[in-house]
Design a protein around this motif. Structure first.
Motif, PDB file in Angstrom:
ATOM      1  N   THR A   1       0.887  -1.428   0.529  1.00 53.78           N
ATOM      2  CA  THR A   1      -0.229   0.286  -0.231  1.00 53.78           C
ATOM      3  C   THR A   1       0.958   1.981   0.193  1.00 53.78           C
ATOM      4  O   THR A   1       1.953   1.613   0.509  1.00 53.78           O
ATOM      5  N   MET A   2       0.337   2.707  -0.386  1.00 55.23           N
ATOM      6  CA  MET A   2       1.163   3.722  -0.606  1.00 55.23           C
ATOM      7  C   MET A   2       1.504   4.200   0.999  1.00 55.23           C
ATOM      8  O   MET A   2       2.919   4.554   1.660  1.00 55.23           O
ATOM      9  N   GLU A   3       1.139   3.668   2.028  1.00 52.05           N
ATOM     10  CA  GLU A   3       1.279   4.261   3.798  1.00 52.05           C
ATOM     11  C   GLU A   3       1.837   3.237   3.525  1.00 52.05           C
ATOM     12  O   GLU A   3       2.682   3.536   4.546  1.00 52.05           O
ATOM     13  N   GLU A   4       2.473   1.404   3.541  1.00 48.22           N
ATOM     14  CA  GLU A   4       3.526   1.036   3.532  1.00 48.22           C
ATOM     15  C   GLU A   4       4.750   1.371   3.591  1.00 48.22           C
ATOM     16  O   GLU A   4       5.899   1.554   3.399  1.00 48.22           O
ATOM     17  N   LEU A   5       4.805   2.252   1.946  1.00 44.96           N
ATOM     18  CA  LEU A   5       5.789   2.574   1.241  1.00 44.96           C
ATOM     19  C   LEU A   5       6.388   3.727   1.952  1.00 44.96           C
ATOM     20  O   LEU A   5       7.856   4.088   2.256  1.00 44.96           O
ATOM     21  N   ARG A   6       5.908   4.239   2.321  1.00 45.99           N
ATOM     22  CA  ARG A   6       5.581   6.080   2.796  1.00 45.99           C
ATOM     23  C   ARG A   6       6.665   5.382   4.180  1.00 45.99           C
ATOM     24  O   ARG A   6       6.706   6.466   4.879  1.00 45.99           O
TER      25      ARG A   6
ATOM     26  N   GLY B   1      11.822   9.472  -2.368  1.00 49.55           N
ATOM     27  CA  GLY B   1      11.046   7.588  -1.791  1.00 49.55           C
ATOM     28  C   GLY B   1      11.893   6.397  -1.146  1.00 49.55           C
ATOM     29  O   GLY B   1      13.145   7.127  -1.130  1.00 49.55           O
ATOM     30  N   VAL B   2      12.082   5.264  -1.978  1.00 50.88           N
ATOM     31  CA  VAL B   2      12.585   3.946  -1.380  1.00 50.88           C
ATOM     32  C   VAL B   2      13.549   3.367  -2.034  1.00 50.88           C
ATOM     33  O   VAL B   2      13.151   3.528  -3.809  1.00 50.88           O
ATOM     34  N   HIS B   3      14.766   3.360  -1.508  1.00 47.19           N
ATOM     35  CA  HIS B   3      15.502   2.278  -2.774  1.00 47.19           C
ATOM     36  C   HIS B   3      14.865   1.716  -3.556  1.00 47.19           C
ATOM     37  O   HIS B   3      14.154   0.701  -2.561  1.00 47.19           O
ATOM     38  N   LEU B   4      15.027   1.201  -5.095  1.00 50.32           N
ATOM     39  CA  LEU B   4      14.855   0.377  -5.175  1.00 50.32           C
ATOM     40  C   LEU B   4      15.140  -1.429  -4.588  1.00 50.32           C
ATOM     41  O   LEU B   4      14.468  -1.992  -4.332  1.00 50.32           O
ATOM     42  N   SER B   5      16.899  -1.113  -4.222  1.00 51.51           N
ATOM     43  CA  SER B   5      16.984  -1.862  -3.596  1.00 51.51           C
ATOM     44  C   SER B   5      17.063  -2.918  -2.161  1.00 51.51           C
ATOM     45  O   SER B   5      17.025  -4.067  -2.291  1.00 51.51           O
ATOM     46  N   TYR B   6      16.265  -1.735  -1.705  1.00 49.00           N
ATOM     47  CA  TYR B   6      15.388  -2.499  -0.629  1.00 49.00           C
ATOM     48  C   TYR B   6      14.295  -2.588  -0.840  1.00 49.00           C
ATOM     49  O   TYR B   6      13.733  -3.965  -0.293  1.00 49.00           O
ATOM     50  N   LEU B   7      13.253  -2.365  -2.429  1.00 47.77           N
ATOM     51  CA  LEU B   7      12.145  -3.287  -1.633  1.00 47.77           C
ATOM     52  C   LEU B   7      12.980  -4.980  -2.879  1.00 47.77           C
ATOM     53  O   LEU B   7      12.167  -5.518  -2.716  1.00 47.77           O
ATOM     54  N   MET B   8      13.922  -4.812  -3.071  1.00 45.06           N
ATOM     55  CA  MET B   8      13.966  -6.308  -4.058  1.00 45.06           C
ATOM     56  C   MET B   8      14.634  -6.749  -2.439  1.00 45.06           C
ATOM     57  O   MET B   8      14.088  -8.381  -2.803  1.00 45.06           O
ATOM     58  N   GLU B   9      15.203  -6.471  -1.364  1.00 48.76           N
ATOM     59  CA  GLU B   9      15.267  -6.814  -0.866  1.00 48.76           C
ATOM     60  C   GLU B   9      14.349  -7.351  -0.187  1.00 48.76           C
ATOM     61  O   GLU B   9      14.331  -8.782   1.066  1.00 48.76           O
ATOM     62  N   GLN B  10      12.887  -7.026   0.328  1.00 47.07           N
ATOM     63  CA  GLN B  10      11.524  -6.928   0.762  1.00 47.07           C
ATOM     64  C   GLN B  10      11.185  -8.012  -0.078  1.00 47.07           C
ATOM     65  O   GLN B  10      10.378  -9.337   0.653  1.00 47.07           O
ATOM     66  N   VAL B  11      11.496  -8.508  -1.034  1.00 48.84           N
ATOM     67  CA  VAL B  11      10.424 -10.243  -1.705  1.00 48.84           C
ATOM     68  C   VAL B  11      11.725 -11.213  -2.408  1.00 48.84           C
ATOM     69  O   VAL B  11      11.959 -11.796  -2.846  1.00 48.84           O
ATOM     70  N   ASN B  12      13.089 -10.665  -2.052  1.00 51.93           N
ATOM     71  CA  ASN B  12      13.830 -11.924  -2.373  1.00 51.93           C
ATOM     72  C   ASN B  12      13.954 -11.394  -3.156  1.00 51.93           C
ATOM     73  O   ASN B  12      14.025 -13.006  -3.689  1.00 51.93           O
ATOM     74  N   ALA B  13      14.104 -10.280  -4.405  1.00 49.24           N
ATOM     75  CA  ALA B  13      14.449 -10.655  -5.645  1.00 49.24           C
ATOM     76  C   ALA B  13      16.117 -11.681  -6.311  1.00 49.24           C
ATOM     77  O   ALA B  13      16.760 -12.173  -5.265  1.00 49.24           O
TER      78      ALA B  13
END
Lengths: 423, 423
Positions: B136-141, B185-197
């Motif tokens: 959600t947008m709230e989670e990203l923020r 905003g949020v680093h792409l690398s951070y999001l990649m970690e969250q999903v374990n790319a």
């Protein structure tokens, strides 16, 4: 929807990914130790695409976004007449980054905001100088110019907390009289050359074109001569009327009222001009009943903008973020405490860190759900440390109204409610 | 009103003042050698003070200021229906500094600008990853975030000059598809970690929530993983709908269409996804009739914004100013020529000079009143030099439409009229 097992799995994922080359780069954001707010849902939760509106000449805000400054009347007067409003505060709780949007810069005016005709406006420069010159706006804009990113702050920022802490206040209420833009204009030193200012002149009168005729005496220190600008633009566009259109003075790092808006006159002299703005106003009443004049620097300061007053947080991961600034130079360090000042740790500082500019800081925090107090403390590159409230009061007393830069405390109760508090 | 004697007197004044300590500081703006546009008038020319409007929640622009982007339809189609507009260009001729105001950032959209409900919007991340997550947008923020000042540029910026130079064009027409903001905003690398790319994933699909469903394949180079952000704010405030509200991707230094607006999906894979946006569009037609895919970098570039197309100048002092940028890194040097490229000299660069950011340059110039051509040439810190037009055409031919970064020539006739020209 979130649960601890899910979060643990995600933390394990971070460890696995640590072998990848790209994670070394990602390491700079220090993510492996924070809990993860992400939630797994089904693909059906991703909304369908939307047909859009036509492309236009101006990008308007979303109808879902509500940003407004708070307008306030003179302290003690009822807020019954909009004409009584004397300032308008930047919504620090709703903004991120460090640059302030052009229409969100705080405003403090003494007789409203005139919209002057730039074709008619002039800048007179005279006094202790060989030449007496009057410049048109077109002439000023044709001169060599520079752009500088600087914070601006009203000397009254934070005055609400001198004597008591209103628990209903947001950070917009307590600290919304500070903002930051990229300013563009002409060096004061360049204008001094044009009129051949007398080397014996040590003070300069700057006078505004508003009905109140706000005017201040500015000491011609080397620092001010080097840094002061006559600016005509904010964030790349012409100044807006509330911020001095067509021109204003900019004295970086010093109280905002020196940066005279709607600038119409600069006069050089060898002593302060003693305008009513530096006698009846903008003096600091000391504990002994005497008033201090010309307390000009905005000292090292900081405030946590989230979590902050009237927000509500949940137990577990919370990102703490805020702004730090110093009128003396660059921010060198920001520390945060999540136990009411008993212990401190360093926050991350967002780059670039610029001279007399706001810097965004942040830190990760796991809240255990027990009532506590959070606060921040900044240090600048000249070694100045933001004082705690008791130390500031010990020096300044409670008569003072201006230049409040004590550490800001936010109390958090067992329900996660965040309120303004004194320490 | 100006005359040579007056100007000479002012230049003499500069020499006198050179003894003063403060003039050493002022020396950084190199003013002693320029003619002075200041005019002496009488004190009566300084207008009287004005009563102002009430203080409000938003600072509006002056009624004397007229800023608007140009909206344009698809090349070759008549501009009869606003719904045909595909882009909206930044008025570089009317702006100063380097930051673009939030409502003035250029816009390029394929099916208009949807105003998405942030409470409903989601970001799906999936593909070659251990987790499939929807945020959600709230989670990203709530995640750790950073703010970065970067230019953004449409790969089509400057295409008007591939084949001919329309003499009626302003710099907004020729170069208005580049802008700069502070993005948060949020680093792409951070999001990649969250999903374990998956470490074996080398490409990422990014898809927008507009009706056109713009989607691009992005190579997961170390540089992109380190620098890419999922952003939710521009200049401190929430993204505006035209710029991707509530979230967009930001791939610094690369063609703007990769920075997918209204971002709804990231998918990891081990090869490009071959969307129609990288086959039917955004490929570069080479002289031999073949098309080049994935030409992603916005190469080193610059343009003089004043004097520029449709302006008119007078003989004597003129300040030349403009913008330079490179998708490869920092600007190291900008040179200007005022004799059609026969000779060059370095322009001043405004600080701070940031990575993949526009920098404002300027130089003093005395125009002798004879017809000439002025142009700028930038060099970045990786050693890339902005090509002249003939060198660019020799490599890219005239079939190409994107990534035009040749030196921009402005012709000046004996009357001081400035027009777009080819060199």
């Amino acid at each position: 929807m979130s649960n601890n097992k899910e979060k643990q799995a995600l933390l394990d994922a971070s460890a696995l990914l640590a072998r990848r080359k790209f994670l070394r780069a990602a390491g700079t954001v220090a993510v492996a130790t924070v809990a993860v707010p992400a939630l797994a849902e089904s693909l059906a939760d991703v909304p369908a695409r939307r047909v859009g509106d036509s492309i236009s000449g101006l990008s308007q805000r979303s109808k879902y976004v509500h940003l407004e400054r708070i307008t306030e009347a003179t302290p003690g007067k009822l807020r019954v007449d909009p004409a009584l409003a004397i300032n308008s505060k930047t919504p620090l709780d709703k903004l991120v980054g460090a640059i302030t949007p052009s229409d969100m810069h705080y405003e403090r005016s003494h007789s409203g905001s005139p919209d002057l005709d730039p074709a008619q406006h002039r800048l007179l420069i005279h006094g202790m100088a060989k030449k007496e010159l009057v410049f048109t706006m077109e002439e000023l804009r044709a001169m060599p110019s520079v752009s500088r990113i600087h914070f601006m702050e009203c000397s009254g920022n934070g005055w609400e907390n001198w004597k008591k802490a209103d628990p209903g206040m947001t950070v917009q209420d307590t600290h919304g009289l500070v903002s930051m833009h990229e300013w563009t204009g002409v060096h004061l030193s360049y204008l001094m050359e044009q009129v051949n200012a007398d080397p014996a002149s040590t003070w300069m009168l700057a006078e505004g074109g508003d009905a109140a005729g706000v005017a201040r005496s500015i000491p011609l220190t080397d620092e001010i001569i080097e840094e002061a600008l006559v600016v005509y633009a904010q964030n790349g566009e012409p100044l807006r009327p509330a911020h001095g259109f067509p021109i204003r003075l900019l004295i970086p790092g010093m109280e905002g009222n020196l940066s005279i808006k709607w600038l119409r006159r600069l006069k050089f002299g060898d002593r302060p001009f003693m305008t009513r703005w530096e006698t009846a106003r903008y003096t600091q009443l000391l504990p002994n009943g005497k008033a201090r004049q010309f307390q000009l620097y905005q000292e090292v300061n900081s405030v946590i903008t989230s979590p902050s007053g009237t927000m509500r947080i949940g137990a577990g991961y919370n990102r703490i973020t805020g702004l730090a600034w110093s009128g003396r130079g660059k921010i060198a360090k920001v520390e945060i405490s999540t136990d009411g000042g008993a212990s401190w740790r360093e926050a991350r500082l967002n780059a670039p860190i610029l001279h007399k500019a706001q810097v965004r800081f942040d830190a990760d925090w796991h809240w255990d759900g027990r009532p506590t107090r959070i606060l921040s403390r900044s240090t600048d590159d000249k070694g100045h440390v933001q004082p705690d409230r008791q130390s500031l009061l010990a020096v300044m007393g409670e008569n003072a109204l201006f230049h409040y830069n004590a550490q800001q405390t936010w109390a958090i109760d067992a329900e996660g409610r965040v309120t303004n508090a004194l320490s």
